[in-house]
Motif scaffolding. Structure first.
Motif, short mmCIF file in Angstrom:
data_model
loop_
_atom_site.label_atom_id
_atom_site.label_comp_id
_atom_site.label_asym_id
_atom_site.label_seq_id
_atom_site.Cartn_x
_atom_site.Cartn_y
_atom_site.Cartn_z
N ALA A 288 -4.86 59.76 102.08
CA ALA A 288 -4.19 60.75 102.93
C ALA A 288 -2.97 60.17 103.63
N THR A 289 -3.01 58.90 103.98
CA THR A 289 -1.90 58.28 104.71
C THR A 289 -0.89 57.61 103.78
N ALA A 290 -1.16 57.60 102.48
CA ALA A 290 -0.24 56.99 101.52
C ALA A 290 0.84 57.99 101.12
N PRO A 291 2.03 57.50 100.76
CA PRO A 291 3.10 58.42 100.32
C PRO A 291 2.85 58.94 98.92
N THR A 292 3.49 60.04 98.59
CA THR A 292 3.45 60.60 97.24
C THR A 292 4.50 59.91 96.38
N ARG A 293 4.09 59.48 95.19
CA ARG A 293 5.00 58.81 94.28
C ARG A 293 5.13 59.62 92.99
N PHE A 294 6.35 59.64 92.45
CA PHE A 294 6.63 60.34 91.20
C PHE A 294 7.05 59.33 90.15
N THR A 295 6.51 59.47 88.95
CA THR A 295 6.84 58.55 87.86
C THR A 295 7.09 59.36 86.59
N THR A 296 7.82 58.75 85.65
CA THR A 296 8.07 59.38 84.36
C THR A 296 6.80 59.34 83.51
#
Length: 316
Positions: A288-296
């Motif tokens: 919940a406290t971690a950031p959202t990451r986007f990957t290919t």
């Protein structure tokens, strides 16, 4: 000569008095407790480093909004009846007026946990959600806590007429490093895509790339989505984030029965549009406290472009 001097002096004093009255009215608002229709924002609020999150209405009766074009990050959330609502995040210098402001949802609490302890401006919440709001890591900034920060525009129907003066909202804490998606150069795996369409059961968003301004112009339900102080809303990056959505259950702490709750911790499919290109990828958020990451699709980082970011939470 003396009489002329007296007339000039009196006229000058009258001007000063009128100017002083106008300044006071600009600071405190009209004496009847309402403000005039927000045709444009007031003077910008002082600089802030922490995050201000505002729950913004986006049904037809709430348009055009005020202050929406100035948001750094806008989440589109599914709500009851197949409609959507916006959670707009501002960092730095928010506009002088933002709104219309609407009620908080459980999805907001899940999203905001990754931004440390932001301030959340909202019009209220269902009784079932109030305990979770009180215990959440945020600065609650509803009319209950700071009534003078809000005013109503009597030219609009209630409840679509509540507006926020963000300069009166207490600062939350500074967002953790890396809480917002990282910006950077686009990877080489994109496909040309000048338009995008993202649909909900009762709302349809369209995005049209404008190379002249380097933004996607946003439409909602067949019309341009505009902000009274910024024209048609635009975004440098659009993300369709596919998420699991469940309904709140009666008796479940912190949820509202039959209210959709988007699950934003975990992983799933994502599609990003930026620079007139489309990129297929995935999103992930470990806690919940971690950031959202986007990957290919190949696992490489998928950065966003500099400028406003819109993330649409779409049921998977």
């Amino acid at each position: 000569m003396k009489k002329s001097w007296w007339i000039a002096s009196t006229a000058g004093a009258a001007v000063l008095v009128v100017a002083a009255v106008l300044v006071v009215r600009g600071l405190s608002g009209p004496t009847n407790g309402t403000d005039p229709a927000p045709a444009s924002s007031d003077a910008p609020a002082p600089d802030r480093r922490s995050v201000l999150a505002v729950k913004i209405d986006n049904v037809a009766a709430a348009r055009p909004q005020t202050g929406l074009s100035a948001a750094d990050l806008v989440y589109v959330e599914p709500v009851e009846g197949g409609l959507t609502r916006l959670l707009a995040l501002y960092r730095g210098r928010p506009p002088g007026v933002i709104g219309p402001v609407r009620s908080a949802r459980a999805t907001d609490l899940g999203l905001l946990a990754q931004f440390g302890r932001p301030a959340l401006a909202y019009s209220g919440a269902a009784p079932e959600l109030l305990p979770a709001l009180r215990s959440a890591s945020l600065t609650s900034a509803s009319p209950t806590e700071i009534p003078n920060a809000y005013f109503r525009d009597d030219s609009r129907p209630s409840p679509h007429n509540l507006y926020l003066r963000p300069q009166q909202v207490p600062d939350g804490e500074v967002a953790p490093q890396g809480a917002f998606p990282a910006a950077g150069a686009a990877p080489g795996s994109g496909a040309a895509a000048a338009t995008a369409a993202i649909r909900y059961p009762a709302a349809a968003f369209t995005f049209t790339w404008s190379p002249d301004i380097g933004r996607y112009l946003i439409g909602l339900d067949g019309s341009p989505l505009t902000s009274v102080d910024g024209g048609q809303a635009g975004a440098a990056t659009i993300v369709e984030q596919r998420v699991a959505v469940r309904l709140g259950e009666r008796g479940e702490t912190g949820t509202v029965p039959n209210s959709p709750i988007a699950q934003t911790v975990g992983t799933g499919q994502a599609t990003m549009w930026r620079d007139g290109q489309r990129f297929a990828g995935t999103w992930s958020r470990t806690t919940a406290t971690a950031p959202t990451r986007f990957t290919t699709a190949s696992g490489q980082p998928l950065p966003v472009s500099d400028g406003p970011l819109w993330i649409l939470l779409v049921p998977a």
